[in-house]
Write an enzyme that holds these catalytic residues in place. Structure first.
Site, PDB file in Angstrom:
ATOM      1  N   SER A 135       0.820  -1.205   0.000  1.00 32.28           N
ATOM      2  CA  SER A 135       0.000   0.000   0.000  1.00 32.28           C
ATOM      3  C   SER A 135       0.858   1.261   0.000  1.00 32.28           C
ATOM      4  O   SER A 135       1.974   1.256   0.528  1.00 32.28           O
ATOM      5  CB  SER A 135      -0.863  -0.015   1.266  1.00 32.28           C
ATOM      6  OG  SER A 135      -1.372   1.263   1.543  1.00 32.28           O
ATOM      7  N   TYR A 162      -2.092   0.322  10.428  1.00 29.32           N
ATOM      8  CA  TYR A 162      -2.324  -0.352   9.135  1.00 29.32           C
ATOM      9  C   TYR A 162      -1.095  -0.170   8.247  1.00 29.32           C
ATOM     10  O   TYR A 162      -0.544  -1.139   7.728  1.00 29.32           O
ATOM     11  CB  TYR A 162      -3.560   0.210   8.434  1.00 29.32           C
ATOM     12  CG  TYR A 162      -3.603  -0.179   6.975  1.00 29.32           C
ATOM     13  CD1 TYR A 162      -3.243   0.726   5.978  1.00 29.32           C
ATOM     14  CD2 TYR A 162      -3.940  -1.473   6.594  1.00 29.32           C
ATOM     15  CE1 TYR A 162      -3.241   0.356   4.648  1.00 29.32           C
ATOM     16  CE2 TYR A 162      -3.938  -1.851   5.269  1.00 29.32           C
ATOM     17  CZ  TYR A 162      -3.582  -0.934   4.297  1.00 29.32           C
ATOM     18  OH  TYR A 162      -3.567  -1.299   2.973  1.00 29.32           O
ATOM     19  N   LYS A 193       1.939  -2.937   6.724  1.00 29.99           N
ATOM     20  CA  LYS A 193       2.381  -3.092   5.329  1.00 29.99           C
ATOM     21  C   LYS A 193       3.901  -2.895   5.239  1.00 29.99           C
ATOM     22  O   LYS A 193       4.584  -3.577   4.480  1.00 29.99           O
ATOM     23  CB  LYS A 193       1.638  -2.115   4.415  1.00 29.99           C
ATOM     24  CG  LYS A 193       0.176  -2.440   4.244  1.00 29.99           C
ATOM     25  CD  LYS A 193      -0.036  -3.836   3.620  1.00 29.99           C
ATOM     26  CE  LYS A 193      -1.495  -4.178   3.441  1.00 29.99           C
ATOM     27  NZ  LYS A 193      -1.715  -5.526   2.883  1.00 29.99           N
TER      28      LYS A 193
HETATM   29  C1  WQD Z   1      -9.449   9.003   1.577  1.00 28.96           C
HETATM   30  C2  WQD Z   1      -9.623  10.461   1.913  1.00 28.96           C
HETATM   31  C3  WQD Z   1     -10.031  10.880   4.248  1.00 28.96           C
HETATM   32  C4  WQD Z   1     -13.984   9.073   4.517  1.00 28.96           C
HETATM   33  C5  WQD Z   1      -6.911   3.980   1.668  1.00 28.96           C
HETATM   34  C6  WQD Z   1      -7.200   2.561   1.998  1.00 28.96           C
HETATM   35  C7  WQD Z   1      -5.974   1.870   2.460  1.00 28.96           C
HETATM   36  C8  WQD Z   1      -4.822   2.125   1.536  1.00 28.96           C
HETATM   37  C9  WQD Z   1      -4.611   3.604   1.346  1.00 28.96           C
HETATM   38  C10 WQD Z   1      -4.668   0.327  -0.013  1.00 28.96           C
HETATM   39  C11 WQD Z   1      -8.914  10.835   3.221  1.00 28.96           C
HETATM   40  C12 WQD Z   1     -11.215  11.314   3.387  1.00 28.96           C
HETATM   41  C13 WQD Z   1     -12.765   9.503   4.020  1.00 28.96           C
HETATM   42  C14 WQD Z   1     -14.947  10.049   4.954  1.00 28.96           C
HETATM   43  C15 WQD Z   1     -13.430  11.795   4.331  1.00 28.96           C
HETATM   44  N1  WQD Z   1      -5.028   1.538   0.271  1.00 28.96           N
HETATM   45  N2  WQD Z   1     -12.500  10.837   3.925  1.00 28.96           N
HETATM   46  N3  WQD Z   1     -14.620  11.366   4.826  1.00 28.96           N
HETATM   47  O1  WQD Z   1      -7.316   6.621   4.298  1.00 28.96           O
HETATM   48  O2  WQD Z   1      -6.432   7.153   1.985  1.00 28.96           O
HETATM   49  O3  WQD Z   1      -6.665   4.748   2.821  1.00 28.96           O
HETATM   50  O4  WQD Z   1      -5.843   4.102   0.825  1.00 28.96           O
HETATM   51  O5  WQD Z   1      -4.108  -0.445   0.657  1.00 28.96           O
HETATM   52  O6  WQD Z   1      -6.283   0.502   2.485  1.00 28.96           O
HETATM   53  O7  WQD Z   1      -8.156   2.548   3.016  1.00 28.96           O
HETATM   54  O8  WQD Z   1      -8.653   6.088   2.206  1.00 28.96           O
HETATM   55  O9  WQD Z   1     -10.960   6.409   1.498  1.00 28.96           O
HETATM   56  O10 WQD Z   1     -10.450   6.231   3.997  1.00 28.96           O
HETATM   57  O11 WQD Z   1      -9.773   8.262   2.760  1.00 28.96           O
HETATM   58  O12 WQD Z   1     -13.158  13.005   4.248  1.00 28.96           O
HETATM   59  O13 WQD Z   1     -16.076   9.720   5.427  1.00 28.96           O
HETATM   60  O14 WQD Z   1     -11.008  10.713   2.133  1.00 28.96           O
HETATM   61  O15 WQD Z   1      -9.777  11.838   5.259  1.00 28.96           O
HETATM   62  O16 WQD Z   1      -8.397  12.147   3.073  1.00 28.96           O
HETATM   63  P1  WQD Z   1      -7.211   6.256   2.886  1.00 28.96           P
HETATM   64  P2  WQD Z   1     -10.054   6.690   2.649  1.00 28.96           P
END
Ligand code: WQD
Length: 337
Positions: A126, A151, A155
């Site tokens: 990741s 998490y 990784k």
């Molecule tokens: C994305 C953005 C949140 C929910 C993911 C995968 C993880 C890894 C990395 C593969 C962030 C914002 C989210 C909400 C929001 N990928 N958000 N409101 O944290 O980048 O991690 O990519 O392995 O497995 O989970 O993804 O979709 O949770 O967040 O504002 O209700 O959306 O703050 O900036 P993240 P995410």
């Protein structure tokens, strides 16, 4: 004919990858304990491809159970290892659950695989290994920062374990660093359907739009980005699936042992949270009910990929952008009921 074991085969990226493998003529079996997936996903895979995929309902933390799968299947020569917990927010709240599941599971799998002469191992890594990278876009050589969530740390540890184990194993390996997987298969029969509460942005958007949630929050608009919200590299799950089949073909061509390669799997451009929401509103022709809230622990401010290496070595050229992601995710949400 290669027999490919896909761990987490009933999960989001695993199921989409199985479809791509079958479409490329590979013989696939799945190992998934349903902890964050529906085990009936194999029926949907059969509906889409016409091929029945056996799933072994085994927890990777149960080493004997893993050994039994290899004994039963006999000739597994390739493993694509997806099975892991992956919600950044959850990992902050339950670190030990994440270390046991993601690290112990990997150790058991590697041990049993090497005993059964598995030649090719693909590890689902990741972009979180980079932490808050100083320079973006990140290349595979970008130095890691301190992981900002348990998490991400699982990784980082996973990659180190593979790097240390490979020289004393009979395997070759590829580690694929996903950016933000999202979207659904064009048949709209499968998509992102975590059995736990969705945490990722795209399913939270579609669940809010369809009314499963009264509202959603943008976690912070006070970051040093073009509109104040976090930047991510959203990659369509079918482009990710294609990359796995290409990575496996690349491994099958290796004639030495202990070869290790790492690839970034992102489309190579950053999209902010607010831009992602705008893209959704555009393709769905709806207004999303969201509020701006405080930052979320574990979030990095901005990250997106330099994906040149996967393009040049794997011939991987992702085709789908944020609007394709939002339109397939929205159709899937409306279809899944
Ligand atoms: C994305 C953005 C949140 C929910 C993911 C995968 C993880 C890894 C990395 C593969 C962030 C914002 C989210 C909400 C929001 N990928 N958000 N409101 O944290 O980048 O991690 O990519 O392995 O497995 O989970 O993804 O979709 O949770 O967040 O504002 O209700 O959306 O703050 O900036 P993240 P995410």
């Amino acid at each position: 004919m290669s027999k490919v074991l896909v761990t987490g085969g009933c999960g989001y990226i695993g199921s989409h990858t199985i479809i791509d493998l079958i479409n490329n003529g590979y013989n696939v079996v799945s190992l998934d304990n349903g902890s964050n997936s529906s085990l009936t996903t194999v029926d949907l895979i059969e509906e889409i491809t016409g091929v029945k995929v056996i799933n072994h309902n085994v927890d990777l933390c149960n080493r004997d159970g893993v050994a039994r799968v290899f004994a039963q299947e006999g000739d597994i020569d390739t493993i694509i290892h997806f099975a892991a917990l992956k919600a950044v927010g959850d990992s902050v709240a339950e670190p030990l659950v994440y270390f046991r599941n993601n690290v112990t599971g990997l150790i058991n799998l590697l041990e049993v695989a090497d005993q059964h002469e598995v030649k090719s191992f693909i590890f689902s890594s990741s972009c979180t290994v980079y932490g808050n990278a100083e320079k973006i876009p990140v290349t595979e050589d970008t130095p890691w920062q301190e992981a900002v969530s348990p998490y991400g740390r699982t990784k980082q540890i996973g990659e180190q374990i593979i790097k240390d184990f490979l020289p004393v194993s009979k395997m070759n390996a590829v580690m694929l660093r996903y950016f933000n997987p999202a979207g659904a298969h064009e048949s709209i029969k499968i998509g992102e359907a975590p059995s736990n509460k969705a945490q990722n942005l795209v399913p939270v958007i579609t669940e809010t739009a369809i009314g499963k949630r009264d509202e959603m929050y943008v976690f912070g608009t006070d970051y040093a980005t073009r509109d104040g919200s976090c930047v991510r590299d959203y990659i369509h799950v079918m482009d990710l699936a294609d990359a796995h089949t290409r990575a496996m073909k690349f491994l099958h061509k290796q004639d030495e042992n202990s070869q290790l390669e790492v690839f970034n799997l992102g489309i190579g451009e950053g999209v902010t949270v607010l831009e992602a929401i705008n893209a959704f509103e555009k393709v769905s022709n709806t207004k999303l009910n969201y509020k701006v809230g405080p930052r979320r622990d574990g979030d990095v401010e901005a990250i997106y990929a330099n994906n040149k290496k996967a393009n040049e070595i794997l011939g991987w050229n992702p085709q789908r952008g944020i609007e394709d992601i939002m339109s397939t995710a929205w159709e899937w949400e409306k279809n899944r009921g």
